[in-house]
Design a protein around this motif. Sequence first.
Motif, PDB file in Angstrom:
ATOM      1  N   SER A   1     -43.677  -0.076 -26.860  1.00 47.45           N
ATOM      2  CA  SER A   1     -45.048   0.315 -26.518  1.00 47.45           C
ATOM      3  C   SER A   1     -45.320   1.797 -26.708  1.00 47.45           C
ATOM      4  N   GLY A   2     -44.319   2.559 -27.117  1.00 48.45           N
ATOM      5  CA  GLY A   2     -44.570   3.976 -27.340  1.00 48.45           C
ATOM      6  C   GLY A   2     -43.364   4.855 -27.089  1.00 48.45           C
ATOM      7  N   HIS A   3     -43.624   6.149 -27.109  1.00 47.46           N
ATOM      8  CA  HIS A   3     -42.605   7.184 -26.939  1.00 47.46           C
ATOM      9  C   HIS A   3     -42.658   7.668 -25.494  1.00 47.46           C
ATOM     10  N   TYR A   4     -41.510   7.627 -24.804  1.00 46.87           N
ATOM     11  CA  TYR A   4     -41.460   8.001 -23.399  1.00 46.87           C
ATOM     12  C   TYR A   4     -40.432   9.110 -23.185  1.00 46.87           C
ATOM     13  N   ARG A   5     -40.674   9.908 -22.169  1.00 47.12           N
ATOM     14  CA  ARG A   5     -39.743  10.979 -21.812  1.00 47.12           C
ATOM     15  C   ARG A   5     -39.381  10.843 -20.340  1.00 47.12           C
ATOM     16  N   PHE A   6     -38.073  10.912 -20.060  1.00 46.41           N
ATOM     17  CA  PHE A   6     -37.578  10.739 -18.695  1.00 46.41           C
ATOM     18  C   PHE A   6     -36.729  11.936 -18.277  1.00 46.41           C
ATOM     19  N   LEU A   7     -36.520  12.036 -16.973  1.00 46.70           N
ATOM     20  CA  LEU A   7     -35.615  13.036 -16.425  1.00 46.70           C
ATOM     21  C   LEU A   7     -34.236  12.392 -16.280  1.00 46.70           C
ATOM     22  N   ASN A   8     -33.204  13.094 -16.682  1.00 44.86           N
ATOM     23  CA  ASN A   8     -31.846  12.598 -16.502  1.00 44.86           C
ATOM     24  C   ASN A   8     -31.391  12.788 -15.060  1.00 44.86           C
ATOM     25  N   ASN A   9     -30.378  12.035 -14.673  1.00 43.38           N
ATOM     26  CA  ASN A   9     -29.721  12.273 -13.392  1.00 43.38           C
ATOM     27  C   ASN A   9     -29.235  13.724 -13.381  1.00 43.38           C
ATOM     28  N   PRO A  10     -29.635  14.533 -12.396  1.00 46.33           N
ATOM     29  CA  PRO A  10     -29.221  15.939 -12.400  1.00 46.33           C
ATOM     30  C   PRO A  10     -27.746  16.150 -12.087  1.00 46.33           C
ATOM     31  N   VAL A  11     -27.081  15.117 -11.566  1.00 46.42           N
ATOM     32  CA  VAL A  11     -25.676  15.257 -11.158  1.00 46.42           C
ATOM     33  C   VAL A  11     -24.756  14.950 -12.333  1.00 46.42           C
ATOM     34  N   TYR A  12     -23.806  15.815 -12.571  1.00 44.04           N
ATOM     35  CA  TYR A  12     -22.792  15.579 -13.603  1.00 44.04           C
ATOM     36  C   TYR A  12     -21.543  15.005 -12.953  1.00 44.04           C
ATOM     37  N   MET A  13     -21.052  13.907 -13.499  1.00 45.77           N
ATOM     38  CA  MET A  13     -19.790  13.326 -13.048  1.00 45.77           C
ATOM     39  C   MET A  13     -18.904  13.133 -14.273  1.00 45.77           C
ATOM     40  N   GLU A  14     -17.740  13.712 -14.229  1.00 45.34           N
ATOM     41  CA  GLU A  14     -16.863  13.712 -15.393  1.00 45.34           C
ATOM     42  C   GLU A  14     -16.536  12.304 -15.877  1.00 45.34           C
ATOM     43  N   GLN A  15     -16.361  11.367 -14.947  1.00 48.01           N
ATOM     44  CA  GLN A  15     -15.913  10.032 -15.328  1.00 48.01           C
ATOM     45  C   GLN A  15     -16.985   8.964 -15.113  1.00 48.01           C
ATOM     46  N   SER A  16     -18.228   9.375 -15.014  1.00 48.63           N
ATOM     47  CA  SER A  16     -19.304   8.403 -14.835  1.00 48.63           C
ATOM     48  C   SER A  16     -20.532   8.867 -15.586  1.00 48.63           C
ATOM     49  N   LYS A  17     -20.979   8.078 -16.541  1.00 53.93           N
ATOM     50  CA  LYS A  17     -22.161   8.418 -17.336  1.00 53.93           C
ATOM     51  C   LYS A  17     -23.015   7.173 -17.486  1.00 53.93           C
ATOM     52  N   VAL A  18     -24.275   7.283 -17.100  1.00 55.09           N
ATOM     53  CA  VAL A  18     -25.214   6.175 -17.222  1.00 55.09           C
ATOM     54  C   VAL A  18     -26.406   6.655 -18.044  1.00 55.09           C
ATOM     55  N   ASP A  19     -26.606   6.058 -19.198  1.00 53.45           N
ATOM     56  CA  ASP A  19     -27.733   6.436 -20.036  1.00 53.45           C
ATOM     57  C   ASP A  19     -29.037   5.917 -19.446  1.00 53.45           C
ATOM     58  N   VAL A  20     -30.096   6.663 -19.658  1.00 47.65           N
ATOM     59  CA  VAL A  20     -31.399   6.275 -19.141  1.00 47.65           C
ATOM     60  C   VAL A  20     -31.913   5.048 -19.890  1.00 47.65           C
ATOM     61  N   GLN A  21     -32.343   4.054 -19.122  1.00 50.64           N
ATOM     62  CA  GLN A  21     -32.945   2.846 -19.677  1.00 50.64           C
ATOM     63  C   GLN A  21     -34.387   2.736 -19.203  1.00 50.64           C
ATOM     64  N   MET A  22     -35.224   2.116 -20.008  1.00 49.74           N
ATOM     65  CA  MET A  22     -36.626   1.925 -19.645  1.00 49.74           C
ATOM     66  C   MET A  22     -36.762   1.181 -18.326  1.00 49.74           C
ATOM     67  N   PRO A  23     -37.709   1.581 -17.477  1.00 46.72           N
ATOM     68  CA  PRO A  23     -38.028   0.760 -16.309  1.00 46.72           C
ATOM     69  C   PRO A  23     -38.440  -0.636 -16.757  1.00 46.72           C
ATOM     70  N   PRO A  24     -38.247  -1.637 -15.915  1.00 46.45           N
ATOM     71  CA  PRO A  24     -38.490  -3.014 -16.348  1.00 46.45           C
ATOM     72  C   PRO A  24     -39.958  -3.408 -16.294  1.00 46.45           C
ATOM     73  N   ARG A  25     -40.350  -4.270 -17.228  1.00 47.32           N
ATOM     74  CA  ARG A  25     -41.641  -4.925 -17.092  1.00 47.32           C
ATOM     75  C   ARG A  25     -41.573  -5.874 -15.897  1.00 47.32           C
ATOM     76  N   LEU A  26     -42.716  -6.206 -15.367  1.00 47.65           N
ATOM     77  CA  LEU A  26     -42.777  -7.083 -14.207  1.00 47.65           C
ATOM     78  C   LEU A  26     -42.147  -8.437 -14.532  1.00 47.65           C
ATOM     79  N   GLY A  27     -41.109  -8.778 -13.791  1.00 49.46           N
ATOM     80  CA  GLY A  27     -40.445 -10.070 -13.972  1.00 49.46           C
ATOM     81  C   GLY A  27     -39.603 -10.185 -15.229  1.00 49.46           C
ATOM     82  N   GLU A  28     -39.340  -9.077 -15.877  1.00 47.38           N
ATOM     83  CA  GLU A  28     -38.645  -9.101 -17.173  1.00 47.38           C
ATOM     84  C   GLU A  28     -37.286  -9.803 -17.107  1.00 47.38           C
TER      85      GLU A  28
END
Length: 393
Positions: A340-367
């Motif tokens: 549906s378009g180009h979106y910009r998000f804020l990353n998790n501000p906390v850095y963890m050496e052994q844990s990385k979670v990439d930002v995923q789109m929020p879900p559509r209702l009932g997706e």
Amino acid sequence: MAALEGIRVLDLTTVIFGPYASQVLADYGAEVIKLESFTGDSTRYTGPAQEQGMSAMFLSVNRNKKSIAVDLKTPEGIAIIKDLLKTCDVFMHNIRPQKIAKIGLSYEDVKALNPELIYAGLYGFGSDGPYAGRPAYDDIIQGLSGVPDLILKQSGTPRYMPTIAADKSCALIAAHAILAALFQRTRTQQGQFIEIPMFESMVSFTLLEHYYDQHLVDMEPLKQGYARVLSEHRKPYTTSDGYLCVMPYTDKHWQTLFKATGNPDLADDPRFSNIAERTRHINELYDIVGKLMLTRTTQEWLAFFEEHDIPNAAMNTLASIGEDPHLQAVGFFQDIQDSSGHYRFLNNPVYMEQSKVDVQMPPRLGEHTQEILQGLGISSETLNSLYSNNIIK
């Protein structure tokens, strides 16, 4: 492996307080399942949107989650949720206790299904007090917590902070309470009920520095709060061409500032000789510095403070903060190209050496309704029946 990989959270919260708390858990890798009504969280429709139901406010607190839509006014819908709760580690909601009990999802109901579950009630007020069960929104909680009075003392007009401070600060308290309960469970193998009340949490946040002399019970309280931050002069300084944020704090900082600007008399002034005296005379001090700042440009002062190792910064605006070189360098903003378009998000501000979670789109209702319910072993035939009978969406 993400820090919370394998942790499943069923999130029956709406607006900001609960969803921001569950987003923190999602950012650490928990599978957060957002349980919504058929119309969805109200924030889906708050602010501009490129797609119906995916507004700016919703995007800001629902990344990295899944969504299921179930009608909790039906026995069949409640039965589905109870089956889902058997697979979860955390259940969080911000429904008033008397209402959650009526639909069969009280702590006692849920504990019987899953004794290891962390059951988090995110309420406006603690359940033992006379305000228990009252509705609560950010403005209400700010007002009760004394925030407008602090701004009245500083500016002469009572106002709320121009940010939803109660929702957001209490959400962070909720997230760390849930994390603490999960950690305790690793040692006890038992779940528990935890309650995170906004009012008490925000009072704790507000009074941290402003309880001040009232800690000293044997003294007559001044009831003024912390004078430095209540000063009407505590604001970015006006320079000859803009604004500047500077915070001389230690005795050395102030001595250096006075002497390097050709004001040795101020360096010797007993009113400003140490932190206790500066606090007592904070308005005079800020007024003196404010007049001094008018004598040079912002860039000249920034260079001066850097040279003399005095804490300083330019004043970012909402328009300029996205171009801040530090935030750019640490990759604080992340772009996603969606259907549906180009979106910009804020990353998790906390850095963890052994844990990385990439930002995923929020879900559509009932997706993710079908995916999650199939994971419970519900057949396609039964799912079709649930859809056709408006039990799920």
